[in-house]
Design a protein around this motif. Structure first.
Motif, mmCIF file in Angstrom:
data_model
loop_
_atom_site.group_PDB
_atom_site.id
_atom_site.type_symbol
_atom_site.label_atom_id
_atom_site.label_comp_id
_atom_site.label_asym_id
_atom_site.label_seq_id
_atom_site.Cartn_x
_atom_site.Cartn_y
_atom_site.Cartn_z
ATOM 1 N N VAL A 63 39.147 48.954 37.062
ATOM 2 C CA VAL A 63 38.663 47.603 37.349
ATOM 3 C C VAL A 63 38.486 46.909 36.009
ATOM 4 C CG1 VAL A 63 36.781 46.214 38.306
ATOM 5 C CG2 VAL A 63 37.498 48.323 39.472
ATOM 6 N N THR A 78 33.036 32.053 39.142
ATOM 7 C CA THR A 78 33.617 33.394 39.044
ATOM 8 C C THR A 78 34.933 33.433 39.815
ATOM 9 O OG1 THR A 78 32.418 34.170 40.995
ATOM 10 C CG2 THR A 78 31.334 34.441 38.863
ATOM 11 N N GLN A 79 35.696 34.478 39.596
ATOM 12 C CA GLN A 79 37.013 34.575 40.233
ATOM 13 C C GLN A 79 37.414 36.042 40.339
ATOM 14 O OE1 GLN A 79 39.833 31.873 38.538
ATOM 15 N NE2 GLN A 79 41.612 32.856 39.452
ATOM 16 N N ARG A 80 38.088 36.380 41.428
ATOM 17 C CA ARG A 80 38.650 37.717 41.609
ATOM 18 C C ARG A 80 40.150 37.586 41.810
ATOM 19 N NH1 ARG A 80 34.875 41.825 42.857
ATOM 20 N NH2 ARG A 80 32.786 41.033 43.353
ATOM 21 N N GLU A 81 40.899 38.513 41.245
ATOM 22 C CA GLU A 81 42.343 38.535 41.453
ATOM 23 C C GLU A 81 42.858 39.942 41.230
ATOM 24 O OE1 GLU A 81 44.514 36.241 38.469
ATOM 25 O OE2 GLU A 81 42.769 36.332 37.163
ATOM 26 N N ARG A 82 44.168 40.133 41.347
ATOM 27 C CA ARG A 82 44.789 41.435 41.154
ATOM 28 C C ARG A 82 45.814 41.351 40.032
ATOM 29 N NH1 ARG A 82 42.635 46.062 43.716
ATOM 30 N NH2 ARG A 82 41.303 45.209 45.373
ATOM 31 N N GLU A 135 42.043 45.528 40.265
ATOM 32 C CA GLU A 135 41.059 44.475 40.530
ATOM 33 C C GLU A 135 40.576 43.867 39.216
ATOM 34 O OE1 GLU A 135 36.688 43.763 42.664
ATOM 35 O OE2 GLU A 135 37.477 45.803 42.439
ATOM 36 N N VAL A 154 37.822 40.952 37.787
ATOM 37 C CA VAL A 154 36.731 40.013 38.062
ATOM 38 C C VAL A 154 36.518 39.177 36.811
ATOM 39 C CG1 VAL A 154 35.633 41.470 39.792
ATOM 40 C CG2 VAL A 154 34.960 41.709 37.411
ATOM 41 N N ARG A 155 36.401 37.878 37.002
ATOM 42 C CA ARG A 155 36.288 36.947 35.876
ATOM 43 C C ARG A 155 34.986 36.161 35.955
ATOM 44 N NH1 ARG A 155 41.094 36.455 33.095
ATOM 45 N NH2 ARG A 155 42.964 37.223 34.185
ATOM 46 N N LEU A 165 28.749 41.089 40.608
ATOM 47 C CA LEU A 165 30.165 41.150 40.971
ATOM 48 C C LEU A 165 30.651 42.591 41.140
ATOM 49 C CD1 LEU A 165 31.562 38.406 38.547
ATOM 50 C CD2 LEU A 165 31.440 38.249 41.036
#
Length: 403
Positions: free
Chosen positions: A32, A54-58, A64, A66-67, A99
């Motif tokens: 992660v 915040t932001q989640r992406e792949r 994963e 997490v930003r 997060l």
């Protein structure tokens, strides 16, 4: 292993940690990534992202990411840079525990080019997750702050030293990218914590290459092009490269090509125009996928740093990239980076910020037979395979994290 990688910088920014994460995933580890919003090196938040929220992406469709929000670097200046550094620390402390709630990790790896402060949220996460914490030191603090001129006040530098000591104390392991880092880091941490772990590079030929355009290819193929690739900032001794271009403009074949962008790009453009330097080429920044094409067509690859002790102890990651490319290298720098180039038999080195020896080396390399330059390139690639190949280095990283 289940590994949390924490870094203020990550894809789509171009850093070695992108390939490390990809290789960890390919070797079967669950990774992660905790990071900020991409804005390096130009200082503007990349398209598709926002500085806030915040932001989640792949990453690669698998890992994963997490930003957390941060203040973008902007176009330079101490204020923006300080806010950029501090905003990631505060956002990380406040938001990453939430997060990453419910997730367990065996180890946390912090990829730490400047600023070292990005390790602070990782120390909190280490205690919350009961995980081992390894800090991969890419820049020496406070030395690099002084070397770049960012901080000159000795009291401020002493205070930064205290902070560094506290950060190192909060880590279980310190990985250093250069053997010359061991002594400076040991001033702030127990020596038994410190392990040499160099930068590496993925040279997987399967990846899709990005085209660089017919005109630029033609330039590279028709001239003796000495190519610098990377950040164009204060640490890269760009004044020396401009002065070398002035000395070399009597040779119609030689071109000094500075690929990249950074805080001194506008200064470079101004000097090129003012001095009428047709042999100084500023093509801008290209995607990482385009670099193999550029390196392959280059006559030589150039690396330079200013004459500062902190930089003499550093091996710039571009040296690994140059060695892997199998092209001869011209190093205008002191210390570890120049040592690696000479030890590998991969090229020629001259002292940092000295124009005349750099010009001599460029002319000397140009005068060599093509077979001699190719032999330098092969020697560099052989050295890379032994010391910096990514798959074996990532396997060693896992062994270190498992200790």
């Amino acid at each position: 292993m289940r590994i949390l990688v924490l870094s203020q910088y990550f894809w789509p920014e171009s850093f070695i940690i992108n390939d490390i994460v990809r290789e960890l995933d390919e070797q079967g580890h669950e990774v992660v990534v905790a990071t900020g919003k991409p804005n390096y090196p130009d200082g503007d938040i990349f398209d598709g992202y926002s500085a806030s929220g915040t932001q989640r992406e792949r990453f690669e469709g698998r890992v994963e990411v997490v930003r957390v929000p941060l203040w973008p670097r902007g176009k330079g200046g101490a204020r923006n840079l300080i806010l950029n550094y501090l905003s990631f620390v505060f956002s990380g402390l406040l938001m990453l525990p939430w997060l990453l709630r419910g997730q367990k990790f065996d180890a946390i790896l912090v990829f730490a080019p400047s600023p070292i402060t990005q390790a602070i949220p990782a120390i909190l996460l280490k205690w919350l997750k009961n995980a081992r914490l390894a800090l991969w030191v890419q820049d020496l603090w406070p030395e690099s702050l002084s070397a770049t001129g960012f901080v000159r006040n000795r009291h401020a530098l002493r205070a930064v030293g205290w902070m560094v000591k506290a950060i190192y104390r909060g880590c279980d392991m310190l990985l250093v990218q250069s053997r010359a880092f061991v002594d400076p880091v040991s001033r702030y941490a127990a020596k038994e914590k410190i392990h040499y772990y160099p930068n590496s590079m993925n040279v997987d030929p399967v990846r899709t290459a990005e085209d660089v355009g017919a005109e630029f290819k033609s330039l590279l193929e028709q001239h003796f092009c000495v190519v610098f690739a990377g950040n164009l900032g204060t640490a890269q001794a760009l004044d020396t490269l401009v002065e070398a271009a002035v000395e070399l403009r009597d040779d119609p074949q030689v071109r000094i090509v500075l690929v990249g962008s950074g805080s001194r790009m506008e200064w470079l453009k101004d000097r090129k125009q003012a001095l009428e330097l047709e042999n100084l080429v500023l093509p801008g920044r290209f995607a990482m996928e385009a670099m193999p094409q550029i390196f392959e067509r280059s006559s030589a690859l150039l690396v330079s740093l200013t004459d500062e002790e902190a930089f003499a102890q550093t091996i710039p990651s571009k040296i690994q990239a140059y060695l892997a490319a199998g092209r001869p290298i011209i190093a205008a720098m002191n210390g570890e980076g120049a040592r690696v180039v000479c030890e590998a038999g991969a090229g020629l080195a001259s002292p940092a910020e000295q124009v005349a020896p750099l010009v001599v080396n460029i002319r000397r390399l140009k005068d060599l037979a093509e077979t001699e330059r190719e032999a330098m390139g092969r020697a560099g690639r052989a050295y890379f395979d032994i010391h910096f190949e990514m798959r074996s280095q990532v396997a060693r990283l896992v062994e270190l994290l498992e200790r």
